[in-house]
Design a protein around this motif. Sequence first.
Motif, PDB file in Angstrom:
ATOM      1  N   GLU A   1       0.335 -44.929  52.144  1.00 29.59           N
ATOM      2  CA  GLU A   1      -0.447 -45.489  51.043  1.00 29.59           C
ATOM      3  C   GLU A   1       0.451 -46.231  50.057  1.00 29.59           C
ATOM      4  OE1 GLU A   1      -3.630 -44.184  47.563  1.00 29.59           O
ATOM      5  OE2 GLU A   1      -2.580 -42.629  48.689  1.00 29.59           O
ATOM      6  N   LEU A   2       1.596 -45.657  49.762  1.00 30.12           N
ATOM      7  CA  LEU A   2       2.544 -46.289  48.842  1.00 30.12           C
ATOM      8  C   LEU A   2       3.041 -47.617  49.415  1.00 30.12           C
ATOM      9  CD1 LEU A   2       4.202 -46.081  46.238  1.00 30.12           C
ATOM     10  CD2 LEU A   2       5.891 -44.789  47.527  1.00 30.12           C
ATOM     11  N   GLU A   3       3.381 -47.623  50.693  1.00 29.30           N
ATOM     12  CA  GLU A   3       3.862 -48.852  51.324  1.00 29.30           C
ATOM     13  C   GLU A   3       2.776 -49.923  51.340  1.00 29.30           C
ATOM     14  OE1 GLU A   3       5.180 -47.426  55.107  1.00 29.30           O
ATOM     15  OE2 GLU A   3       7.006 -46.543  54.274  1.00 29.30           O
ATOM     16  N   GLN A   4       1.549 -49.526  51.628  1.00 27.42           N
ATOM     17  CA  GLN A   4       0.436 -50.483  51.637  1.00 27.42           C
ATOM     18  C   GLN A   4       0.225 -51.067  50.242  1.00 27.42           C
ATOM     19  OE1 GLN A   4      -3.303 -48.788  52.837  1.00 27.42           O
ATOM     20  NE2 GLN A   4      -4.343 -50.751  52.891  1.00 27.42           N
ATOM     21  N   SER A   5       0.282 -50.224  49.228  1.00 23.12           N
ATOM     22  CA  SER A   5       0.105 -50.695  47.850  1.00 23.12           C
ATOM     23  C   SER A   5       1.231 -51.638  47.443  1.00 23.12           C
ATOM     24  CB  SER A   5       0.050 -49.513  46.886  1.00 23.12           C
ATOM     25  OG  SER A   5      -1.082 -48.724  47.140  1.00 23.12           O
ATOM     26  N   ALA A   6       2.449 -51.322  47.852  1.00 22.76           N
ATOM     27  CA  ALA A   6       3.588 -52.185  47.520  1.00 22.76           C
ATOM     28  C   ALA A   6       3.434 -53.560  48.169  1.00 22.76           C
ATOM     29  CB  ALA A   6       4.898 -51.526  47.959  1.00 22.76           C
ATOM     30  N   ARG A   7       3.021 -53.570  49.446  1.00 24.85           N
ATOM     31  CA  ARG A   7       2.803 -54.858  50.128  1.00 24.85           C
ATOM     32  C   ARG A   7       1.706 -55.665  49.433  1.00 24.85           C
ATOM     33  NH1 ARG A   7       4.017 -51.819  54.628  1.00 24.85           N
ATOM     34  NH2 ARG A   7       1.871 -51.255  55.052  1.00 24.85           N
ATOM     35  N   HIS A   8       0.649 -54.981  49.013  1.00 26.34           N
ATOM     36  CA  HIS A   8      -0.444 -55.661  48.322  1.00 26.34           C
ATOM     37  C   HIS A   8       0.039 -56.245  46.992  1.00 26.34           C
ATOM     38  CE1 HIS A   8      -4.483 -56.612  47.000  1.00 26.34           C
ATOM     39  NE2 HIS A   8      -4.258 -55.937  45.887  1.00 26.34           N
ATOM     40  N   LEU A   9       0.807 -55.466  46.255  1.00 23.04           N
ATOM     41  CA  LEU A   9       1.342 -55.936  44.980  1.00 23.04           C
ATOM     42  C   LEU A   9       2.214 -57.173  45.188  1.00 23.04           C
ATOM     43  CD1 LEU A   9       1.857 -55.595  41.939  1.00 23.04           C
ATOM     44  CD2 LEU A   9       3.730 -54.059  42.530  1.00 23.04           C
ATOM     45  N   LEU A  10       3.075 -57.143  46.201  1.00 19.64           N
ATOM     46  CA  LEU A  10       3.930 -58.295  46.486  1.00 19.64           C
ATOM     47  C   LEU A  10       3.102 -59.522  46.874  1.00 19.64           C
ATOM     48  CD1 LEU A  10       6.800 -56.535  48.443  1.00 19.64           C
ATOM     49  CD2 LEU A  10       6.976 -57.630  46.205  1.00 19.64           C
ATOM     50  N   ASP A  11       2.068 -59.326  47.688  1.00 21.01           N
ATOM     51  CA  ASP A  11       1.198 -60.435  48.091  1.00 21.01           C
ATOM     52  C   ASP A  11       0.506 -61.063  46.884  1.00 21.01           C
ATOM     53  OD1 ASP A  11       1.878 -60.089  50.734  1.00 21.01           O
ATOM     54  OD2 ASP A  11       0.049 -58.977  51.260  1.00 21.01           O
TER      55      ASP A  11
END
Length: 117
Positions: A85-95
Amino acid sequence: MLITIDPESTEPLYGQLVSQVRGAILRGDVGPGDKLPSARDLASSLGINMHTVLRAYTTLRDEGAIELRRGRGAVVTAKGLDTAELEQSARHLLDVGRRHGVTLAQLHTLLDQEASP
């Protein structure tokens, strides 16, 4: 694994301990099967109540990050922390940041501001 607390922080001591252990697991400083300091030893080294450490360890146990075993103490589980979940959120934030022209440094600043009490 170095654990420190800030007695001046508005975050409760047990919460600081939980955050420190989570961070150590996420960074790979401790991994599956690694033993954490005993509650008594950690409390003594930090100058805090043993029940504060036990509360932090119980929180981590309830999350599945550690196991508490009588006679063995606190041990990091094979599961550790579920970082998906943390990795998915980080990728979303970067996008989202990229779409809006926000640099990584600016995102760091925003995160630091949000993390400050």
